[in-house]
Design a protein around this motif. Structure first.
Motif, PDB file in Angstrom:
ATOM      1  N   UNK A 242      28.211  21.815  48.378  1.00 34.08           N
ATOM      2  CA  UNK A 242      27.476  21.541  47.143  1.00 34.08           C
ATOM      3  C   UNK A 242      27.637  20.082  46.739  1.00 34.08           C
ATOM      4  N   UNK A 243      28.854  19.564  46.830  1.00 36.83           N
ATOM      5  CA  UNK A 243      29.080  18.151  46.525  1.00 36.83           C
ATOM      6  C   UNK A 243      28.218  17.253  47.418  1.00 36.83           C
ATOM      7  N   UNK A 244      28.006  17.694  48.656  1.00 36.29           N
ATOM      8  CA  UNK A 244      27.198  16.901  49.590  1.00 36.29           C
ATOM      9  C   UNK A 244      25.714  16.954  49.259  1.00 36.29           C
ATOM     10  N   UNK A 245      25.294  18.004  48.518  1.00 39.49           N
ATOM     11  CA  UNK A 245      23.891  18.102  48.138  1.00 39.49           C
ATOM     12  C   UNK A 245      23.248  19.450  48.342  1.00 39.49           C
ATOM     13  N   UNK A 246      24.014  20.453  48.769  1.00 37.61           N
ATOM     14  CA  UNK A 246      23.448  21.796  48.935  1.00 37.61           C
ATOM     15  C   UNK A 246      23.092  22.401  47.586  1.00 37.61           C
ATOM     16  N   UNK A 247      22.002  23.154  47.560  1.00 38.81           N
ATOM     17  CA  UNK A 247      21.545  23.814  46.329  1.00 38.81           C
ATOM     18  C   UNK A 247      22.169  25.193  46.171  1.00 38.81           C
ATOM     19  N   UNK A 248      22.557  25.799  47.287  1.00 39.16           N
ATOM     20  CA  UNK A 248      23.209  27.112  47.288  1.00 39.16           C
ATOM     21  C   UNK A 248      23.950  27.279  48.601  1.00 39.16           C
ATOM     22  N   UNK A 249      25.044  28.027  48.567  1.00 36.83           N
ATOM     23  CA  UNK A 249      25.809  28.342  49.778  1.00 36.83           C
ATOM     24  C   UNK A 249      26.017  29.849  49.805  1.00 36.83           C
ATOM     25  N   UNK A 250      25.719  30.448  50.961  1.00 41.18           N
ATOM     26  CA  UNK A 250      25.784  31.909  51.081  1.00 41.18           C
ATOM     27  C   UNK A 250      26.566  32.268  52.338  1.00 41.18           C
ATOM     28  N   UNK A 251      27.561  33.139  52.195  1.00 41.96           N
ATOM     29  CA  UNK A 251      28.402  33.526  53.315  1.00 41.96           C
ATOM     30  C   UNK A 251      28.210  34.976  53.728  1.00 41.96           C
ATOM     31  N   UNK A 252      28.532  35.259  54.998  1.00 40.90           N
ATOM     32  CA  UNK A 252      28.661  36.633  55.495  1.00 40.90           C
ATOM     33  C   UNK A 252      29.566  36.633  56.709  1.00 40.90           C
ATOM     34  N   UNK A 253      29.842  37.794  57.252  1.00 49.69           N
ATOM     35  CA  UNK A 253      30.692  38.034  58.432  1.00 49.69           C
ATOM     36  C   UNK A 253      31.826  39.004  58.140  1.00 49.69           C
TER      37      UNK A 253
END
Length: 383
Positions: free
Chosen positions: A207-218
């Protein structure tokens, strides 16, 4: 309901999970397979799932530890019928049938006109983001995963392993050419419903780098979420469609969440859609009544822990304590029944304290770790 983007977790239909869903796909009972998310998927502009394994008609399993899984080509038609128009491939099973199985999967995706992201036959291809336009906004999807069985041992083919430095520069470059950047990350400790403290740092760094959203799975369990700098971070969605006939899969195996995203001016609005998948009955059912209340209690608890660094570390310490014997068994030279005897405390560890300190230093020090990784890779090539 209609969403601009609908993101779901791990999708797997095959014998490893018990086999109930193979017949459903063969009979083209797609409304049964996708259940109460079927219409949501069909109505959304961009529906995304994680393709948890190669799609092959036959082939040879890869030499690896743990489950080796694959899906039959019939699943392609099921995905297309539900309007799933993007699959993420950066995961720990996409190379389960080696480079040939991987190539067949890519070919079948191309022939089906089904978009994919997160894997390829070269470094450039596997790092390439998926870019689309919704409501006159350009949206980029980046897909990465942890380095667990993700590449062919003798080539650069395979899944897009996380590299926070390269990921930073990619996100930075996309900021000037796109309106929204969504990072989808496959990783974490299976069955642990919380991120590791390092994962929290990495997701926030995106997010700090510029992502608007981060979504995880596994992890095969849903986790909590937070808003960081007004951007949503979902640490794990849990399973989307992944049947299981084993009772030892963890309490959250059958409960997953989908994330509905809508473009509203310069923001991504989100909605969490919790559901039960393939429990006693085949298909997906959205949580309601008491089941929904129970989910919300768990979610609130997870969120509170995630937002407190000390609590998150304490929970991770507890989890590590439970996994201690399992991981010590991995590094001790016991296999099969002997490994079970070690975990029961009947057989001793072969490592002295000094040897354990050496192993710790080899995996903790970056230069030693990279050198050890190189040496072991070369060793595998000679077997």
């Amino acid at each position: 309901m209609s969403y601009d983007i609908l993101v779901c977790g791990d999708f797997y239909v095959g014998p490893h999970a018990g086999g109930r869903l193979d017949a459903v796909v063969a009979n083209k009972e797609y409304a049964l397979l996708f259940g109460e998310l079927y219409e949501d998927l069909k109505a959304s502009n961009l529906s995304i799932v994680n393709l948890e394994g190669p799609v092959v008609s036959s082939g040879n399993p890869s030499p690896k530890t743990g489950p080796v899984i694959s899906m039959k080509p019939l699943v392609m038609e099921a995905l297309l019928d539900a309007n799933i128009n993007l699959v993420t491939l950066a995961n720990n099973h996409i190379m389960d049938f080696g480079i040939e199985g991987f190539k067949e999967t890519l070919t079948r995706l191309d022939e089906s006109n089904l978009n994919f992201v997160g894997a390829g036959l070269s470094k450039t291809a596997k790092r390439k983001p998926f870019i689309t336009e919704i409501k006159s906004k350009k949206i980029a999807i980046i897909n990465v995963c942890e380095h667990e069985w993700i590449s062919d041992s003798n080539s650069e083919s395979g899944a897009n392993g996380v590299d926070v430095i390269e990921n930073f520069y990619q996100i930075q470059a996309l900021r000037s050419t796109t309106d929204f950047i969504i990072v989808i990350y496959h990783g974490g400790n299976e069955y642990h419903p919380l991120p590791t403290p390092d994962m929290k740092k990495i997701f926030r760094f995106f997010v700090d780098a510029g992502a608007s959203a981060v979504i995880g799975h596994h992890t095969h369990t849903f986790s909590g979420y937070e808003k960081y700098h007004d951007c949503p971070i979902f640490y794990s969605l849990g399973n989307f469609i992944f049947d299981s006939n084993k009772k030892s899969k963890g309490e959250n195996w059958n409960t997953g969440v989908a994330i509905g995203l809508n473009v509203i001016n310069d923001q991504l609005d989100f909605q969490i859609i919790p559901f039960l998948q393939n429990d006693k009955e085949i298909g997906i059912k959205k949580l309601k009544a008491q089941a929904l209340q129970d989910f919300e209690v768990k979610l609130k608890k997870y969120n509170e822990i995630i937002n407190d660094d000390q609590k998150l570390q304490e929970e991770y310490n507890r989890f590590a304590g439970k996994m201690g014997l399992q991981y010590l068994a991995f590094i001790n030279p016991y296999e099969g029944k002997l490994s079970s005897l070690f975990k029961k405390g009947i057989l001793p560890s072969v490592y002295s304290k000094k040897k354990i300190l050496l192993l710790l230093n080899l995996i903790r020090c970056e230069s030693h770790k990279y050198l050890l990784e190189h040496i072991l890779k070369e060793k595998i090539k000679k077997h």
